[in-house]
Write a protein that holds these residues in place. Structure first.
Motif, PDB file in Angstrom:
ATOM      1  N   THR A 125      -9.894 -10.185   0.669  1.00  0.00           N
ATOM      2  CA  THR A 125      -9.058  -9.613  -0.383  1.00  0.00           C
ATOM      3  C   THR A 125      -7.788  -9.052   0.254  1.00  0.00           C
ATOM      4  O   THR A 125      -7.696  -8.928   1.477  1.00  0.00           O
ATOM      5  CB  THR A 125      -9.769  -8.468  -1.130  1.00  0.00           C
ATOM      6  OG1 THR A 125      -9.960  -7.365  -0.225  1.00  0.00           O
ATOM      7  CG2 THR A 125     -11.112  -8.903  -1.685  1.00  0.00           C
ATOM      8  N   LYS A 126      -6.831  -8.715  -0.593  1.00  0.00           N
ATOM      9  CA  LYS A 126      -5.636  -8.023  -0.112  1.00  0.00           C
ATOM     10  C   LYS A 126      -5.808  -6.532  -0.364  1.00  0.00           C
ATOM     11  O   LYS A 126      -6.129  -6.101  -1.483  1.00  0.00           O
ATOM     12  CB  LYS A 126      -4.371  -8.528  -0.797  1.00  0.00           C
ATOM     13  CG  LYS A 126      -3.118  -7.845  -0.257  1.00  0.00           C
ATOM     14  CD  LYS A 126      -1.860  -8.365  -0.908  1.00  0.00           C
ATOM     15  CE  LYS A 126      -0.668  -7.582  -0.382  1.00  0.00           C
ATOM     16  NZ  LYS A 126       0.601  -7.995  -1.001  1.00  0.00           N
ATOM     17  N   LEU A 127      -5.583  -5.734   0.679  1.00  0.00           N
ATOM     18  CA  LEU A 127      -5.785  -4.293   0.624  1.00  0.00           C
ATOM     19  C   LEU A 127      -4.984  -3.645  -0.494  1.00  0.00           C
ATOM     20  O   LEU A 127      -3.803  -3.921  -0.667  1.00  0.00           O
ATOM     21  CB  LEU A 127      -5.381  -3.684   1.968  1.00  0.00           C
ATOM     22  CG  LEU A 127      -5.631  -2.191   2.173  1.00  0.00           C
ATOM     23  CD1 LEU A 127      -7.126  -1.904   2.203  1.00  0.00           C
ATOM     24  CD2 LEU A 127      -4.970  -1.733   3.475  1.00  0.00           C
ATOM     25  N   GLY A 128      -5.639  -2.781  -1.273  1.00  0.00           N
ATOM     26  CA  GLY A 128      -4.955  -1.984  -2.276  1.00  0.00           C
ATOM     27  C   GLY A 128      -4.634  -2.696  -3.572  1.00  0.00           C
ATOM     28  O   GLY A 128      -3.901  -2.154  -4.406  1.00  0.00           O
ATOM     29  N   GLU A 143      -3.873  -7.090   5.053  1.00  0.00           N
ATOM     30  CA  GLU A 143      -2.576  -6.546   4.643  1.00  0.00           C
ATOM     31  C   GLU A 143      -1.794  -7.513   3.766  1.00  0.00           C
ATOM     32  O   GLU A 143      -0.962  -7.097   2.967  1.00  0.00           O
ATOM     33  CB  GLU A 143      -1.736  -6.189   5.874  1.00  0.00           C
ATOM     34  CG  GLU A 143      -2.245  -4.980   6.647  1.00  0.00           C
ATOM     35  CD  GLU A 143      -2.005  -3.677   5.907  1.00  0.00           C
ATOM     36  OE1 GLU A 143      -1.161  -3.655   4.995  1.00  0.00           O
ATOM     37  OE2 GLU A 143      -2.677  -2.682   6.235  1.00  0.00           O
ATOM     38  N   ASP A 201      -8.975  -6.644  -4.735  1.00  0.00           N
ATOM     39  CA  ASP A 201      -9.875  -5.913  -3.844  1.00  0.00           C
ATOM     40  C   ASP A 201     -10.890  -5.115  -4.666  1.00  0.00           C
ATOM     41  O   ASP A 201     -12.100  -5.122  -4.392  1.00  0.00           O
ATOM     42  CB  ASP A 201      -9.039  -4.985  -2.963  1.00  0.00           C
ATOM     43  CG  ASP A 201      -9.831  -4.375  -1.816  1.00  0.00           C
ATOM     44  OD1 ASP A 201     -10.791  -5.012  -1.355  1.00  0.00           O
ATOM     45  OD2 ASP A 201      -9.484  -3.263  -1.387  1.00  0.00           O
ATOM     46  N   ARG A 236     -13.864  -8.183   3.158  1.00  0.00           N
ATOM     47  CA  ARG A 236     -12.917  -7.917   4.233  1.00  0.00           C
ATOM     48  C   ARG A 236     -11.510  -7.885   3.645  1.00  0.00           C
ATOM     49  O   ARG A 236     -11.082  -8.852   3.004  1.00  0.00           O
ATOM     50  CB  ARG A 236     -13.011  -8.983   5.332  1.00  0.00           C
ATOM     51  CG  ARG A 236     -14.356  -9.000   6.057  1.00  0.00           C
ATOM     52  CD  ARG A 236     -14.400 -10.107   7.098  1.00  0.00           C
ATOM     53  NE  ARG A 236     -13.336  -9.931   8.091  1.00  0.00           N
ATOM     54  CZ  ARG A 236     -12.832 -10.921   8.822  1.00  0.00           C
ATOM     55  NH1 ARG A 236     -13.282 -12.156   8.676  1.00  0.00           N
ATOM     56  NH2 ARG A 236     -11.883 -10.684   9.705  1.00  0.00           N
ATOM     57  N   SER A 237     -10.821  -6.765   3.840  1.00  0.00           N
ATOM     58  CA  SER A 237      -9.486  -6.589   3.252  1.00  0.00           C
ATOM     59  C   SER A 237      -8.403  -6.794   4.304  1.00  0.00           C
ATOM     60  O   SER A 237      -8.550  -6.383   5.458  1.00  0.00           O
ATOM     61  CB  SER A 237      -9.359  -5.187   2.643  1.00  0.00           C
ATOM     62  OG  SER A 237     -10.320  -5.004   1.625  1.00  0.00           O
ATOM     63  N   ASP A 275       0.811  -1.222   0.000  1.00  0.00           N
ATOM     64  CA  ASP A 275       0.000   0.000   0.000  1.00  0.00           C
ATOM     65  C   ASP A 275       0.847   1.276   0.000  1.00  0.00           C
ATOM     66  O   ASP A 275       0.313   2.375  -0.196  1.00  0.00           O
ATOM     67  CB  ASP A 275      -1.001   0.017   1.158  1.00  0.00           C
ATOM     68  CG  ASP A 275      -0.341  -0.119   2.518  1.00  0.00           C
ATOM     69  OD1 ASP A 275       0.893  -0.177   2.587  1.00  0.00           O
ATOM     70  OD2 ASP A 275      -1.072  -0.172   3.521  1.00  0.00           O
TER      71      ASP A 275
END
Length: 268
Positions: free
Chosen positions: A151-154, A174, A158, A171-172, A85
């Motif tokens: 999901t994975k953030l960014g 790191e 996502d 739900r995200s 991110d």
């Protein structure tokens, strides 16, 4: 006739455009050569592009490409492991010279960085909790309030989950590992992420999840560089074209995407 001759004289006598040498002096490529070091930004954990082996070294498809790139330049390679991110801000603030972390080319990202030509095309797919093996057979069935999607953030995974499964609970997390822990434990029903990672994960942990193999997006991945650097982009595109023409790219692709022998060396 006199008018045309006059115009030609004006053009010939006009000041020359700014010397392109000044662009070269500022080029990241020029600075790499002077420094004797290529700094590559990525985030270890994205199989098979970049991940940690059992000795703590970063290995993968992108790493082999970066190593070949540095060798061609005649410089040493330094890998800069960076959280996803913050990876574009890190590039923009000169923490490294090029981002080679399997980044999807998007119009929004292109406002911040420039991309070389795509070096691979992938798509998003689903890793499913085994409890749903006989109930869910396509991604579209997950667009339901009963389901929780990890999901994975960014990431574009996502974005894709929110776009194609807007009625599900998203739900995200790191990291990929955190997201998959949720799926394996049953706290999430599925993980939406890049097809290559999901293929490898399913091969590595065949009892952990069901892979719905059909990708539901098409995403070109590209190397990102800072804006205003045509020399570096030109070199990268020609480098990619050359290794494809020479068959080197195909050999590396087979090593990381068609062969799973490297899995025994991966940490965890």
């Amino acid at each position: 006739m006199r008018g045309i001759l006059g115009l030609l004289l004006v053009l010939l006598c006009a000041p020359a455009p700014a010397n392109d040498q000044s662009l070269w002096e500022k080029s990241t490529l020029n600075r790499i050569l002077k420094r004797g070091e290529l700094r590559v930004g990525l985030e270890a954990g994205y199989m098979p592009f970049e991940m940690l082996d059992k000795k703590g070294n970063i290995i993968g498809f992108d790493v082999d490409l970066a190593r070949l790139m540095a060798k061609t330049m005649g410089v040493k390679l330094t890998l800069v492991n960076t959280q996803w991110d913050g990876i574009i801000p890190a590039l923009l603030t000169d923490k490294f010279d090029i981002l080679m972390g399997g980044m999807t080319i998007t119009a929004e990202r292109n406002l911040q960085v420039n991309f070389a030509d795509p070096y691979i095309v992938i798509g998003q797919s689903v890793l499913l909790n085994r409890a749903h093996e006989d109930k869910v057979t396509t991604y579209s069935q997950l667009d339901d309030p009963r389901y929780t999607i990890a999901t994975k953030l960014g990431t574009t995974g996502d974005i894709a989950a929110r776009r194609f499964m807007p009625r599900a609970r998203i739900r995200s997390f790191e990291s990929e590992a955190e997201a998959m822990i949720e799926v394996r434990s049953g706290r999430a029903d599925a993980f939406v992420y890049d097809l290559p990672y999901n293929v490898v994960y399913a091969a590595r942990f065949p009892d952990a999840a069901v892979h719905l193999k059909e990708p539901f997006t098409r995403e070109p991945l590209g190397w990102a560089v800072r804006k205003g650097d045509p020399d570096f982009l030109n070199w990268l595109n020609n480098f990619l074209r050359q290794i494809r023409d020479e068959g080197v790219y195909d050999a590396l692709y087979r090593k990381w995407f068609e062969n799973t022998a490297w899995l025994k060396h991966v940490a965890g």
